[in-house]
Write an enzyme that holds these catalytic residues in place. Sequence first.
Site, mmCIF file in Angstrom:
data_model
loop_
_atom_site.group_PDB
_atom_site.id
_atom_site.type_symbol
_atom_site.label_atom_id
_atom_site.label_comp_id
_atom_site.label_asym_id
_atom_site.label_seq_id
_atom_site.Cartn_x
_atom_site.Cartn_y
_atom_site.Cartn_z
ATOM 1 N N THR A 144 23.503 -29.788 -48.947
ATOM 2 C CA THR A 144 24.257 -30.189 -47.769
ATOM 3 C C THR A 144 25.619 -29.175 -47.824
ATOM 4 O O THR A 144 26.108 -29.003 -46.588
ATOM 5 C CB THR A 144 24.854 -31.682 -47.795
ATOM 6 N N SER A 151 18.302 -30.420 -51.631
ATOM 7 C CA SER A 151 17.626 -30.815 -53.225
ATOM 8 C C SER A 151 16.561 -31.972 -53.301
ATOM 9 O O SER A 151 16.324 -32.109 -54.407
ATOM 10 C CB SER A 151 19.050 -30.773 -53.942
ATOM 11 N N THR A 182 23.238 -32.717 -53.543
ATOM 12 C CA THR A 182 23.550 -33.856 -54.310
ATOM 13 C C THR A 182 22.410 -34.755 -54.635
ATOM 14 O O THR A 182 22.515 -35.592 -55.757
ATOM 15 C CB THR A 182 24.622 -34.797 -53.561
ATOM 16 N N ASP A 183 21.415 -34.789 -53.995
ATOM 17 C CA ASP A 183 20.282 -35.795 -54.148
ATOM 18 C C ASP A 183 19.782 -35.813 -55.701
ATOM 19 O O ASP A 183 19.396 -36.672 -56.279
ATOM 20 C CB ASP A 183 19.349 -35.551 -53.232
HETATM 21 N N1 ASP Z 1 19.611 -33.935 -49.190
HETATM 22 C C1 ASP Z 1 20.839 -33.197 -49.546
HETATM 23 C C2 ASP Z 1 20.342 -32.242 -50.787
HETATM 24 O O1 ASP Z 1 20.283 -32.840 -51.851
HETATM 25 C C3 ASP Z 1 22.066 -34.161 -49.745
HETATM 26 C C4 ASP Z 1 23.367 -33.531 -50.274
HETATM 27 O O2 ASP Z 1 23.279 -32.288 -50.755
HETATM 28 O O3 ASP Z 1 24.337 -34.192 -50.288
HETATM 29 O O4 ASP Z 1 20.265 -31.112 -50.638
#
Ligand code: ASP
Length: 320
Positions: free
Chosen positions: A13, A63, A96-97
């Site tokens: 993200t 991610s 973050t995932d």
């Molecule tokens: N779906 C995103 C990822 O993990 C979520 C994020 O980065 O907050 O790449």
Amino acid sequence: MLKKMVFLGTGGTIAGTAVEASDNVGYTAAQLGVGQLLQAIPRLQQALGAHAFLAEQVVQVDSKDMGWSQWRVLAERLQHHLAQSDVHSIVVTHGTDTLEETAFFLSRVLSKKLLALKSVVLTCAMRPASSLAPDGPQNVLDAVAVACSAQAHGVLVVCAGTVHSAHDVQKIHPYRLNAFDSGDAGPLAYVEEGQVRWLHACPGVDASAADFPQVALGKDPWPRVEIITSYAGATGATVRALCAESAVQGIVVAGTGNGTIHQDLELALSEAQARGVRVVRSTRCAYGSVVVGAAAGAFQDSQGLPPVKARIALMLELMA
Ligand code: ASP
């Protein structure tokens, strides 16, 4: 010698964009390169002090889709840069995932001698780069402050001004900016206006311990280890189906409470174990870890690791 700070981009993200600046959920992750992200941070050179910097895009992925091929190349590039005498530390931008999984994986496979001296600081964002108020730039600045700190070593995670260890960090919130937590262990430090206020020393890295055999990372495919959850009404059907495929080498069970398992699922897991599948018992509780009593249980416990990290630990054990 002028030391370098290396930035490795992996997507997420933090590198995401949305059509509307007010949209913090309907964006596409992994759109901007790490070089573009760094250019948009005005105080970056000031935060880096005397360090030069180098940016490299290693992979470009949301991610949630992180997999072995991305981990393999990330570990290889980190190992390469850490080994350079002119590299001070490394900041990795990541989604973050699966951040906690990548951090834990790296803490297990990168050279211990190098991690005892240098830090790999993973950072992220909960809002895309196109947001009205993106959190990524501040998180990168905070990660730089940590990477520059003399007390930092090993694999660390920085989000929302909070520093976590790779061992304890977990994503605990799907939306709020402070999405990570270190459970009972608590955070290692806070970053306040570029200053790192350490609460605890970084977990020690035993430089004399044997390194994970890098050649094992090159093997294909990596061992198949699945996670099964126990719950009211759980059955052994999924475990039996996995065993029928005969590709599964390990199963981590996310048990209820103190690692307890529904009797029907437990029976299937015992059958799987008897057929040579490694079974590891963890808990689905967000905090704490399975407390093992005096009597040895039927299944190996996860040594305090939550299911997703216990899975990586078992996978690496099977690989090595
Ligand atoms: N779906 C995103 C990822 O993990 C979520 C994020 O980065 O907050 O790449």
